[in-house]
Scaffold this motif. Structure first.
Motif, PDB file in Angstrom:
ATOM      1  N   LYS A  97      -9.595   1.183  -2.639  1.00  0.00           N
ATOM      2  CA  LYS A  97     -10.626  -0.288  -1.914  1.00  0.00           C
ATOM      3  C   LYS A  97     -10.981  -0.681  -2.862  1.00  0.00           C
ATOM      4  CE  LYS A  97      -9.444   0.618   2.744  1.00  0.00           C
ATOM      5  NZ  LYS A  97      -9.126  -1.150   3.431  1.00  0.00           N
ATOM      6  N   ALA A  98     -11.340  -0.186  -4.004  1.00  0.00           N
ATOM      7  CA  ALA A  98     -11.772  -0.675  -4.906  1.00  0.00           C
ATOM      8  C   ALA A  98     -11.522  -1.768  -5.556  1.00  0.00           C
ATOM      9  CB  ALA A  98     -12.260   0.595  -6.352  1.00  0.00           C
ATOM     10  N   GLU A  99      -9.954  -1.063  -5.804  1.00  0.00           N
ATOM     11  CA  GLU A  99      -9.092  -2.232  -6.613  1.00  0.00           C
ATOM     12  C   GLU A  99      -9.182  -3.924  -5.331  1.00  0.00           C
ATOM     13  OE1 GLU A  99      -5.473  -0.857  -7.165  1.00  0.00           O
ATOM     14  OE2 GLU A  99      -6.227  -0.791  -9.623  1.00  0.00           O
ATOM     15  N   GLU A 100      -8.578  -3.056  -4.206  1.00  0.00           N
ATOM     16  CA  GLU A 100      -8.775  -4.682  -3.527  1.00  0.00           C
ATOM     17  C   GLU A 100      -9.926  -5.563  -3.112  1.00  0.00           C
ATOM     18  OE1 GLU A 100      -8.228  -4.836   1.131  1.00  0.00           O
ATOM     19  OE2 GLU A 100      -8.491  -3.498   0.486  1.00  0.00           O
ATOM     20  N   GLN A 101     -11.132  -4.691  -3.528  1.00  0.00           N
ATOM     21  CA  GLN A 101     -12.529  -5.606  -3.612  1.00  0.00           C
ATOM     22  C   GLN A 101     -12.100  -6.945  -5.212  1.00  0.00           C
ATOM     23  OE1 GLN A 101     -15.751  -2.812  -3.692  1.00  0.00           O
ATOM     24  NE2 GLN A 101     -15.230  -2.779  -1.413  1.00  0.00           N
ATOM     25  N   ARG A 102     -11.390  -6.713  -5.935  1.00  0.00           N
ATOM     26  CA  ARG A 102     -11.437  -6.782  -7.115  1.00  0.00           C
ATOM     27  C   ARG A 102     -10.116  -8.089  -7.084  1.00  0.00           C
ATOM     28  NH1 ARG A 102     -11.098  -1.797 -10.989  1.00  0.00           N
ATOM     29  NH2 ARG A 102     -10.160  -3.742 -12.166  1.00  0.00           N
ATOM     30  N   GLY A 103      -9.639  -7.885  -6.071  1.00  0.00           N
ATOM     31  CA  GLY A 103      -8.014  -8.197  -6.405  1.00  0.00           C
ATOM     32  C   GLY A 103      -7.891  -8.041  -6.898  1.00  0.00           C
ATOM     33  N   VAL A 104      -7.296  -6.685  -6.985  1.00  0.00           N
ATOM     34  CA  VAL A 104      -6.025  -6.356  -7.839  1.00  0.00           C
ATOM     35  C   VAL A 104      -4.908  -5.064  -6.230  1.00  0.00           C
ATOM     36  CG1 VAL A 104      -5.594  -4.780  -9.654  1.00  0.00           C
ATOM     37  CG2 VAL A 104      -7.270  -5.768  -9.546  1.00  0.00           C
ATOM     38  N   LYS A 105      -4.228  -5.158  -6.927  1.00  0.00           N
ATOM     39  CA  LYS A 105      -3.268  -4.155  -6.129  1.00  0.00           C
ATOM     40  C   LYS A 105      -1.993  -4.083  -7.283  1.00  0.00           C
ATOM     41  CE  LYS A 105       0.278  -3.827  -2.206  1.00  0.00           C
ATOM     42  NZ  LYS A 105      -0.454  -2.438  -1.371  1.00  0.00           N
ATOM     43  N   THR A 106      -2.387  -2.130  -7.049  1.00  0.00           N
ATOM     44  CA  THR A 106      -1.435  -1.827  -8.673  1.00  0.00           C
ATOM     45  C   THR A 106      -0.063  -0.923  -7.122  1.00  0.00           C
ATOM     46  OG1 THR A 106      -2.930  -0.558  -9.320  1.00  0.00           O
ATOM     47  CG2 THR A 106      -0.619   0.095  -9.896  1.00  0.00           C
ATOM     48  N   THR A 107       1.388  -0.952  -8.058  1.00  0.00           N
ATOM     49  CA  THR A 107       2.082  -0.781  -7.130  1.00  0.00           C
ATOM     50  C   THR A 107       3.117   0.207  -7.825  1.00  0.00           C
ATOM     51  OG1 THR A 107       2.275  -2.640  -5.646  1.00  0.00           O
ATOM     52  CG2 THR A 107       4.306  -1.380  -5.756  1.00  0.00           C
ATOM     53  N   GLU A 108       3.314   1.815  -7.689  1.00  0.00           N
ATOM     54  CA  GLU A 108       3.741   2.282  -8.851  1.00  0.00           C
ATOM     55  C   GLU A 108       5.418   2.480  -7.851  1.00  0.00           C
ATOM     56  OE1 GLU A 108       0.364   5.361  -9.814  1.00  0.00           O
ATOM     57  OE2 GLU A 108       1.293   5.816  -7.696  1.00  0.00           O
ATOM     58  N   ILE A 109       6.206   2.495  -9.169  1.00  0.00           N
ATOM     59  CA  ILE A 109       7.621   2.590  -8.414  1.00  0.00           C
ATOM     60  C   ILE A 109       8.435   3.983  -9.380  1.00  0.00           C
ATOM     61  CG2 ILE A 109      10.095   1.656  -9.581  1.00  0.00           C
ATOM     62  CD1 ILE A 109       8.476   0.633  -7.753  1.00  0.00           C
ATOM     63  N   SER A 110       8.643   5.060  -8.387  1.00  0.00           N
ATOM     64  CA  SER A 110       8.597   6.389  -9.381  1.00  0.00           C
ATOM     65  C   SER A 110      10.314   6.776  -8.110  1.00  0.00           C
ATOM     66  CB  SER A 110       7.508   7.462  -8.844  1.00  0.00           C
ATOM     67  OG  SER A 110       7.878   7.591  -6.819  1.00  0.00           O
ATOM     68  N   ALA A 111      10.227   7.765  -8.708  1.00  0.00           N
ATOM     69  CA  ALA A 111      11.635   8.896  -8.777  1.00  0.00           C
ATOM     70  C   ALA A 111      11.249   9.877  -7.914  1.00  0.00           C
ATOM     71  CB  ALA A 111      12.804   8.927  -9.772  1.00  0.00           C
ATOM     72  N   GLY A 112      11.309  11.026  -7.259  1.00  0.00           N
ATOM     73  CA  GLY A 112      11.069  12.195  -6.756  1.00  0.00           C
ATOM     74  C   GLY A 112       9.858  12.228  -6.097  1.00  0.00           C
ATOM     75  N   LYS A 113      10.228  13.193  -4.488  1.00  0.00           N
ATOM     76  CA  LYS A 113       8.970  13.116  -3.787  1.00  0.00           C
ATOM     77  C   LYS A 113       7.806  13.717  -3.955  1.00  0.00           C
ATOM     78  CE  LYS A 113       8.511  15.772   0.615  1.00  0.00           C
ATOM     79  NZ  LYS A 113       8.963  17.047   1.376  1.00  0.00           N
ATOM     80  N   TYR A 114       7.745  15.050  -5.102  1.00  0.00           N
ATOM     81  CA  TYR A 114       6.617  15.284  -5.147  1.00  0.00           C
ATOM     82  C   TYR A 114       5.654  14.268  -6.039  1.00  0.00           C
ATOM     83  CZ  TYR A 114       6.992  18.043  -1.544  1.00  0.00           C
ATOM     84  OH  TYR A 114       7.224  18.811  -0.768  1.00  0.00           O
TER      85      TYR A 114
END
Length: 449
Positions: free
Chosen positions: A179-196
């Motif tokens: 939400k804090a990023e959203e208010q600043r106009g930022v969205k982080t997308t993580e690319i990961s492998a492995g369920k956990y």
């Protein structure tokens, strides 16, 4: 410790201090710059990333463990008041190797810190205590990870009634900054492998599955924490769980009742007692050099010589010598007082054997007297005349009365028979003046006796 460790690392620390650390983190997230000069002015020291080292006082090395505990020191730790477990470990090894150091005192004033590095340092302290005495001095607060570390020493001393001890537990946090990023106009997308791999990412809300995963990790660390304290304090894990490990902080007297500490004393009293050896350490110690590696392999012990004890504790050694000499003089005196005339050589041979007492010498004299008497009795019996042998007399056979038989024997002359009667009867001799008058009386009486 990196700034991101605030979010990803489990902590063994009092909650209030963790909130303070989070506040520093929040300021960094918001992009606020930290006024380092203002921080230095507030804490009264430069924010230098340097080892605190140790000081030696009459053979006691004092190693400070002050502030938040982390594996590595950096500017974040300095701002919050921190200490590196790696640098403390280095100082402990140096103190163990230092010939001027006879014992080690861990001066702890810490609310705890990260779990990472804590068990390794605790294991090193336990290893060091098999080489030189190691004591913990809790001054102000010794909570959570700090207690984990301090419990590994041979004994724990608290500085006073208001010192806070305990907070045995583990905590981790998840902060959702999406939400804090959203208010600043930022969205982080993580690319990961492995369920956990990023199941508890800060860039999205925490799911139930992610929360259960974090709880499982915390529970495992808590079990390790409890088991380590139980081993360090010489009690069962069940006792630690029941008496100590519910997350509460106890004041010194209550901590003492629960077996969490061993003494309450001032810093000066603790140093003095360690120098004089008043408080015996719980573990055997040797003067072997410390291992230079960070491994937790046990260190072999070797016997401590009398000369080493005298050199390490000269006052106590002399006191023991004086006490022993006084007891030996008293023992010899009691031996001499038990002496008797004629036994001077016996007493002289026994009083310097290091073990005989007046009682044992008196018993030895009594035994010698008994032996002398037994020998005399045996000699008396052997030298006595032998009894005269005689034929046994038949108790039923009456002795023969020869005089009476002679008086009644009609074949004998009257005069002979009268003489037998005269000799055997005292009343006849009293009645007649002579045997002749008696014989005349018998003849006149017709020979009747």
């Amino acid at each position: 410790m990196q700034i991101t460790d605030v979010l990803t690392s489990p902590w063994a620390i009092v909650p209030e201090k963790l909130l303070e650390i989070h506040a520093i983190y929040d300021a960094r997230v918001k992009g606020e710059r930290i006024d380092l000069a203002a921080v230095e002015a507030r804490i009264g020291k430069p924010l230098a990333n340097e080892s605190q080292g140790y000081q030696v006082s009459n053979g006691v090395a004092v190693i400070p463990i002050h502030g938040v505990i982390a594996k590595k020191m950096n500017m974040f730790d300095a701002i919050s008041g921190g200490v590196s477990t790696q640098l403390v470990a280095r100082d402990i090894r140096a103190a163990v190797d230092d010939p001027a150091v006879k014992s080690i005192l861990l001066h702890i004033d810490s609310p705890g810190g990260t779990v990472d590095g804590t068990q390794t340092l605790a294991n090193l302290i336990k290893e060091a205590s098999t080489i030189k005495p190691v004591m913990t001095f809790a001054d102000g607060v010794m909570a959570s990870a700090a207690y984990w570390i301090g419990s590994a020493a041979s004994e724990i001393v608290s500085s006073g009634d208001t010192t806070q001890i305990g907070s045995i537990g583990v905590v981790t946090t998840h902060k959702d900054i999406s939400k804090a990023e959203e208010q600043r106009g930022v969205k982080t997308t993580e690319i990961s492998a492995g369920k956990y791999k990023r199941i508890a990412s800060q860039f999205s809300p925490l799911s139930e599955e992610a929360q259960a995963h974090l709880q499982d990790q915390v529970d495992q660390l808590y079990t390790i924490f409890v088991d380590s304290v139980a081993e360090n304090r010489g009690m069962s894990s069940d006792v630690v769980l029941e008496q100590m490990a519910d997350g509460r902080v106890f004041l010194s007297k209550e901590a003492l009742k629960r077996g969490m500490i061993d003494h309450i004393a001032t810093f000066e009293q603790t140093i003095t007692n360690m120098q004089n050896g008043v408080w015996p350490m719980n573990q055997e110690v040797t003067n072997q050099p410390a291992a230079t590696s960070a491994t937790n392999a046990p260190v072999a012990n070797k016997p401590v010589s009398i000369d080493e004890i005298k050199a390490a504790y000269p006052e106590i050694s002399q006191a023991l010598i004086n006490e022993g000499a006084e007891k030996e003089r008293a023992r010899i005196k009691s031996c001499e007082e038990a002496s008797m005339r004629g036994y001077e050589n016996l007493v002289a041979s026994m009083k310097f054997d290091g073990k005989s007492t007046g009682e044992t010498i008196a018993l030895a004299i009594v035994r010698e007297e008994q032996k002398i008497r037994n020998d005399k009795n045996a000699a008396f019996v052997s030298n006595a005349p032998q009894p005269v042998k005689s034929d046994p007399v038949n108790a039923l056979e009456k002795p023969k009365d020869e005089a009476k038989d002679k008086v009644n024997d009609q074949s004998l002359p009257l005069e002979e028979r009268a003489k037998a009667a005269w000799d055997s009867d005292a009343s006849l001799r009293a009645e007649f003046s002579s045997f002749g008058s008696y014989l005349s009386f018998v003849e006149a009486n017709g020979g009747k006796l």
